[in-house]
Design a protein around this motif. Structure first.
Motif, PDB file in Angstrom:
ATOM      1  N   GLU A  30      19.974  48.679 -28.333  1.00 15.19           N
ATOM      2  CA  GLU A  30      18.973  47.599 -28.429  1.00 15.19           C
ATOM      3  C   GLU A  30      19.004  46.944 -29.798  1.00 15.19           C
ATOM      4  O   GLU A  30      18.887  45.718 -29.911  1.00 15.19           O
ATOM      5  N   LYS A  31      19.162  47.735 -30.840  1.00 19.14           N
ATOM      6  CA  LYS A  31      19.186  47.171 -32.189  1.00 19.14           C
ATOM      7  C   LYS A  31      20.456  46.350 -32.425  1.00 19.14           C
ATOM      8  O   LYS A  31      20.406  45.293 -33.047  1.00 19.14           O
ATOM      9  N   ILE A  32      21.589  46.808 -31.915  1.00 22.34           N
ATOM     10  CA  ILE A  32      22.815  46.007 -32.027  1.00 22.34           C
ATOM     11  C   ILE A  32      22.631  44.679 -31.307  1.00 22.34           C
ATOM     12  O   ILE A  32      23.095  43.636 -31.772  1.00 22.34           O
ATOM     13  N   ASN A  33      21.910  44.708 -30.197  1.00 24.81           N
ATOM     14  CA  ASN A  33      21.644  43.477 -29.438  1.00 24.81           C
ATOM     15  C   ASN A  33      20.545  42.620 -30.062  1.00 24.81           C
ATOM     16  O   ASN A  33      20.171  41.593 -29.504  1.00 24.81           O
ATOM     17  N   GLY A  34      20.005  43.051 -31.200  1.00 23.87           N
ATOM     18  CA  GLY A  34      19.033  42.250 -31.926  1.00 23.87           C
ATOM     19  C   GLY A  34      17.590  42.415 -31.499  1.00 23.87           C
ATOM     20  O   GLY A  34      16.725  41.630 -31.909  1.00 23.87           O
ATOM     21  N   ASN A  35      17.287  43.420 -30.701  1.00 23.89           N
ATOM     22  CA  ASN A  35      15.931  43.620 -30.193  1.00 23.89           C
ATOM     23  C   ASN A  35      15.035  44.258 -31.253  1.00 23.89           C
ATOM     24  O   ASN A  35      15.118  45.457 -31.506  1.00 23.89           O
ATOM     25  N   THR A  36      14.171  43.447 -31.845  1.00 24.75           N
ATOM     26  CA  THR A  36      13.240  43.971 -32.848  1.00 24.75           C
ATOM     27  C   THR A  36      12.061  44.692 -32.205  1.00 24.75           C
ATOM     28  O   THR A  36      11.376  45.475 -32.851  1.00 24.75           O
ATOM     29  N   ASN A  37      11.813  44.425 -30.926  1.00 23.05           N
ATOM     30  CA  ASN A  37      10.649  45.000 -30.242  1.00 23.05           C
ATOM     31  C   ASN A  37      10.879  46.392 -29.686  1.00 23.05           C
ATOM     32  O   ASN A  37       9.928  47.065 -29.294  1.00 23.05           O
ATOM     33  N   PHE A  38      12.129  46.845 -29.600  1.00 19.80           N
ATOM     34  CA  PHE A  38      12.405  48.185 -29.086  1.00 19.80           C
ATOM     35  C   PHE A  38      12.136  49.175 -30.205  1.00 19.80           C
ATOM     36  O   PHE A  38      12.821  49.200 -31.222  1.00 19.80           O
ATOM     37  N   ILE A  39      11.095  49.969 -30.018  1.00 22.12           N
ATOM     38  CA  ILE A  39      10.651  50.908 -31.053  1.00 22.12           C
ATOM     39  C   ILE A  39      10.496  52.289 -30.431  1.00 22.12           C
ATOM     40  O   ILE A  39      10.022  52.420 -29.306  1.00 22.12           O
ATOM     41  N   ILE A  40      10.903  53.296 -31.171  1.00 25.59           N
ATOM     42  CA  ILE A  40      10.614  54.677 -30.800  1.00 25.59           C
ATOM     43  C   ILE A  40       9.848  55.290 -31.963  1.00 25.59           C
ATOM     44  O   ILE A  40      10.375  55.397 -33.069  1.00 25.59           O
ATOM     45  N   GLU A  41       8.605  55.627 -31.709  1.00 19.65           N
ATOM     46  CA  GLU A  41       7.813  56.309 -32.730  1.00 19.65           C
ATOM     47  C   GLU A  41       8.225  57.777 -32.744  1.00 19.65           C
ATOM     48  O   GLU A  41       8.289  58.417 -31.685  1.00 19.65           O
ATOM     49  N   ILE A  42       8.504  58.301 -33.923  1.00 16.75           N
ATOM     50  CA  ILE A  42       8.884  59.704 -34.055  1.00 16.75           C
ATOM     51  C   ILE A  42       7.781  60.585 -33.458  1.00 16.75           C
ATOM     52  O   ILE A  42       6.594  60.370 -33.699  1.00 16.75           O
ATOM     53  N   ASN A  43       8.197  61.565 -32.654  1.00 19.50           N
ATOM     54  CA  ASN A  43       7.323  62.528 -31.978  1.00 19.50           C
ATOM     55  C   ASN A  43       6.408  61.909 -30.916  1.00 19.50           C
ATOM     56  O   ASN A  43       5.472  62.553 -30.467  1.00 19.50           O
ATOM     57  N   SER A  44       6.700  60.679 -30.511  1.00 19.57           N
ATOM     58  CA  SER A  44       5.973  60.069 -29.398  1.00 19.57           C
ATOM     59  C   SER A  44       6.610  60.545 -28.099  1.00 19.57           C
ATOM     60  O   SER A  44       7.653  61.210 -28.098  1.00 19.57           O
ATOM     61  N   ILE A  45       6.016  60.159 -26.973  1.00 19.72           N
ATOM     62  CA  ILE A  45       6.585  60.527 -25.676  1.00 19.72           C
ATOM     63  C   ILE A  45       7.948  59.864 -25.462  1.00 19.72           C
ATOM     64  O   ILE A  45       8.804  60.409 -24.764  1.00 19.72           O
ATOM     65  N   GLN A  46       8.190  58.704 -26.092  1.00 20.79           N
ATOM     66  CA  GLN A  46       9.494  58.053 -25.985  1.00 20.79           C
ATOM     67  C   GLN A  46      10.560  58.845 -26.753  1.00 20.79           C
ATOM     68  O   GLN A  46      11.729  58.805 -26.406  1.00 20.79           O
ATOM     69  N   ASP A  47      10.131  59.548 -27.786  1.00 22.16           N
ATOM     70  CA  ASP A  47      11.038  60.348 -28.603  1.00 22.16           C
ATOM     71  C   ASP A  47      11.260  61.717 -27.946  1.00 22.16           C
ATOM     72  O   ASP A  47      12.384  62.135 -27.728  1.00 22.16           O
TER      73      ASP A  47
END
Length: 152
Positions: free
Chosen positions: A62-79
């Motif tokens: 996502e970051k290579i594709n330029g997506n600034t909105n894709f976020i993973i908070e450390i120790n969140s459920i996404q992480d």
């Protein structure tokens, strides 16, 4: 030239020759018939580790594709999806997804050049060289965990 070195490290960690032990594909084959909820002393399970690895590969893509909105908070459920209990079918699907996202990342990087390494990661205060070195280290760290859990 530096990016090609990173790509080679990703390829070797994924399915090539490594100096530290088994590559990810070999470990994934070995654990495919394991209990996806196996853990050590209540730590993260095989399934949780694999899902975590997938998320961070997606983050890089996502970051290579330029997506600034894709976020993973450390120790969140996404992480870390720490409460997830996996069925065998879900675990097999995770293994396939991990392989797919790993191959996709490598292919995307093959279309880039060294200029990418000096660019700042969208929404972060570090460059792609730091991120890509980090994902290699991340894979190596977690392949060790997966290998140990298989043994246990």
């Amino acid at each position: 030239m530096q990016l090609r070195r990173i790509i080679k490290l990703l390829e070797n960690t994924y399915s090539g020759a490594t100096w530290y032990g088994s590559n990810l594909c070999d470990v994934l084959t070995a654990i495919s018939s394991s209990n996806p909820n196996a853990s050590y002393n209540g730590g993260n399970s095989l399934g949780q580790i694999l899902e975590h690895m997938i998320q961070w590969k997606k983050f890089v893509i996502e970051k290579i594709n330029g997506n600034t909105n894709f976020i993973i908070e450390i120790n969140s459920i996404q992480d870390w999806n720490r409460r997830k209990i996996y069925t065998t079918e879900e675990f097999i699907a995770l293994i396939h997804e991990f392989k797919s996202v790993s191959e996709k990342l490598i292919e995307i990087l093959k279309g880039e050049n060294d200029e990418l390494l000096n660019k700042e990661v969208p929404g972060k205060k570090y460059d792609f060289k730091t991120l890509l070195d980090g994902i290699v280290h991340h894979d190596i760290y977690h392949v060790g965990q997966l290998s140990l859990l298989k043994r246990g």
